[in-house]
Enzyme design. Structure first.
Site, PDB file in Angstrom:
ATOM      1  N   TYR A 140       0.913  -1.125  -0.055  1.00 13.22           N
ATOM      2  CA  TYR A 140      -0.080   0.102  -0.121  1.00 13.22           C
ATOM      3  C   TYR A 140       0.854   1.345   0.148  1.00 13.22           C
ATOM      4  CZ  TYR A 140      -3.954  -3.200   1.315  1.00 13.22           C
ATOM      5  OH  TYR A 140      -4.697  -4.090   1.350  1.00 13.22           O
ATOM      6  N   LYS A 190       3.589 -15.282   2.575  1.00 11.22           N
ATOM      7  CA  LYS A 190       3.702 -15.902   1.359  1.00 11.22           C
ATOM      8  C   LYS A 190       5.037 -16.213   1.204  1.00 11.22           C
ATOM      9  CE  LYS A 190       1.389 -17.736  -2.338  1.00 11.22           C
ATOM     10  NZ  LYS A 190       0.491 -18.954  -1.966  1.00 11.22           N
ATOM     11  N   ASP A 222      -2.633 -18.463   1.878  1.00  9.41           N
ATOM     12  CA  ASP A 222      -3.769 -18.957   1.287  1.00  9.41           C
ATOM     13  C   ASP A 222      -4.330 -20.095   2.255  1.00  9.41           C
ATOM     14  OD1 ASP A 222      -1.156 -20.099   0.749  1.00  9.41           O
ATOM     15  OD2 ASP A 222      -1.823 -21.021  -1.055  1.00  9.41           O
ATOM     16  N   ASP A 246      -5.299  -7.055   5.863  1.00  9.47           N
ATOM     17  CA  ASP A 246      -6.564  -6.194   5.409  1.00  9.47           C
ATOM     18  C   ASP A 246      -7.604  -7.238   5.295  1.00  9.47           C
ATOM     19  OD1 ASP A 246      -8.277  -4.467   4.435  1.00  9.47           O
ATOM     20  OD2 ASP A 246      -6.958  -3.669   2.837  1.00  9.47           O
ATOM     21  N   ASP A 250     -10.994  -8.767   7.918  1.00  5.80           N
ATOM     22  CA  ASP A 250     -12.318  -8.760   7.733  1.00  5.80           C
ATOM     23  C   ASP A 250     -13.174 -10.411   7.439  1.00  5.80           C
ATOM     24  OD1 ASP A 250     -12.342  -6.128   7.403  1.00  5.80           O
ATOM     25  OD2 ASP A 250     -13.315  -6.182   5.355  1.00  5.80           O
TER      26      ASP A 250
END
Ligand code: NAD
Length: 355
Positions: A140, A190, A222, A246, A250
């Protein structure tokens, strides 16, 4: 302890839900706890009062305080303002100005509310995990970034970038939290395909040497996304970067199914924090004394645990919330037949009585 707390109610249901947390604070003060509070406007309320969603005086108050309790910001009446004057900009700016790089999001489900989740009750009942998400780095913020033309076609570019200092400081926060909880930390990355993640894993493993009592595991993102819906109760604390966090935070919030129950915290390097419910200002129910104040009350409990180093008071507030839920008190968002439907202010009174 002589703590100073900045109270920023904000917009919509913000003032209603924050008022219930203040009732809890007042009750603790009557018992002799030394806490000073001062209230200031932020978001749309800041714009109305001073023409700025983060008025200078509000920022100064937040900087001088030991911790900040925030309600929510935003409302349809502000949606046509220029971008830099919109309420949400006040929130982004205060997080940046206070250097809040670690975002803490618990996902907790009281057994009595298991029916509110879209997952089977036996998968989620009693769920209690904490996600620690890095908040100020990663793809970001990394450079270079942009949309450019290469070999005659447009390409979009972002850069996933973490310095070892950034990884180390958020890892320390996560290990410290694991020490205050179940002493198990799962770092999510990852590392099989990303060099940035490879460094993440190396640095987190180095930090782990200072925390021999914490059991550290690593998981690819994943797999973590899958495990969170398959068997979420396997986790105690999850540590991850900005992008993965992020998405996973959620996903974890939805496990509990009730947005009105989930608190959050954003911390700096010295344990100072901004505490707020994860939901927004709910303009559709604002001013009707209907909102669920428990996410805000639980944010206050987090403040005692993580900024004011008072786990006992935190535990008492959390126990009071558990008690009112077990006694059947419900605001509209978590109501089910057979329970006792109460207003926002009545829920606040019930928590104070249970304290
Ligand atoms: P929202 O979270 O405000 O509301 C979503 C839905 O959940 C609504 O139906 C609302 O009534 C309900 N809800 C939310 N909190 C509740 C509570 N405590 N008790 C009962 N029901 C509750 O999200 P939205 O509708 O997308 O956004 C509304 C405004 O809030 C917008 O201006 C948005 O920008 C802002 N917002 C602010 C924050 C924040 O301050 N951190 C976060 C998200 C959205």
């Amino acid at each position: 302890m002589n703590a100073k707390i900045a109270i920023l109610p904000g917009d919509g249901i913000g003032p209603e839900i924050v008022a219930q947390a203040v009732k809890v604070l007042d009750a603790l003060r009557r018992e002799g706890l030394k806490i000073e509070t001062e209230t200031a406007p932020i978001g749309g309320a800041g714009y109305d009062a001073a023409g700025d969603p983060l008025p200078e005086a509000t920022l100064r108050l937040a900087e001088a305080a030991d911790a900040v309790l925030l309600g929510a910001v935003g409302g349809p009446q502000y949606d046509t303002l220029p971008r830099e004057l919109r309420p949400e900009r006040g929130l982004l700016r205060i997080r940046k100005e206070l250097n809040l790089f670690a975002n803490l999001r618990p996902a907790l489900l009281y057994p009595e509310l298991a029916a509110a989740s879209t997952l089977k009750p036996e998968v989620v009942a009693g769920l209690d995990l904490m996600i620690v998400r890095e908040l100020t780095g990663d793809v970001y913020f990394g450079a270079p970034r942009g949309i450019e033309t290469r070999a005659g076609e447009r390409v979009g570019v972002n850069t996933m970038l973490y310095s070892e200092g950034e990884i180390r400081r958020v890892a320390r926060v996560a290990f410290d939290i694991a020490m205050k909880r179940g002493r198990r930390l799962c770092s999510v990355d990852k590392a099989n395909v990303l060099e940035c993640s490879e460094l993440w894993r190396t640095v987190v493993t180095e930090v782990a040497r200072d925390y021999p009592q914490v059991e550290l595991t690593h998981m690819y993102v994943d797999n973590a996304a899958m495990q969170l819906v398959r068997a979420p109760k396997q986790f105690d604390v999850i540590l991850t970067g900005n992008l993965f966090g992020d998405i996973l935070s959620d996903e974890a919030a939805m496990l509990s199914g009730s947005i009105g129950m989930l608190p959050s915290a954003s911390l700096d390097a010295h344990g100072k924090g901004l505490y707020e419910p994860i939901h927004g200002s709910a303009p559709d129910i604002a001013g009707q004394d209907k909102a669920n104040p428990l996410a805000t009350v639980l944010s206050l409990a987090m403040m005692f645990r993580y900024s004011l180093d008072d786990a006992e008071t935190a535990g008492r507030i959390e126990a009071a919330v558990r008690k009112v839920i077990a006694a059947g008190y419900r605001t509209g968002d978590i109501y089910s037949p057979g329970c006792r439907l109460v207003s926002c202010s009545a829920m606040g009174d019930a928590v104070v009585a249970a304290l």
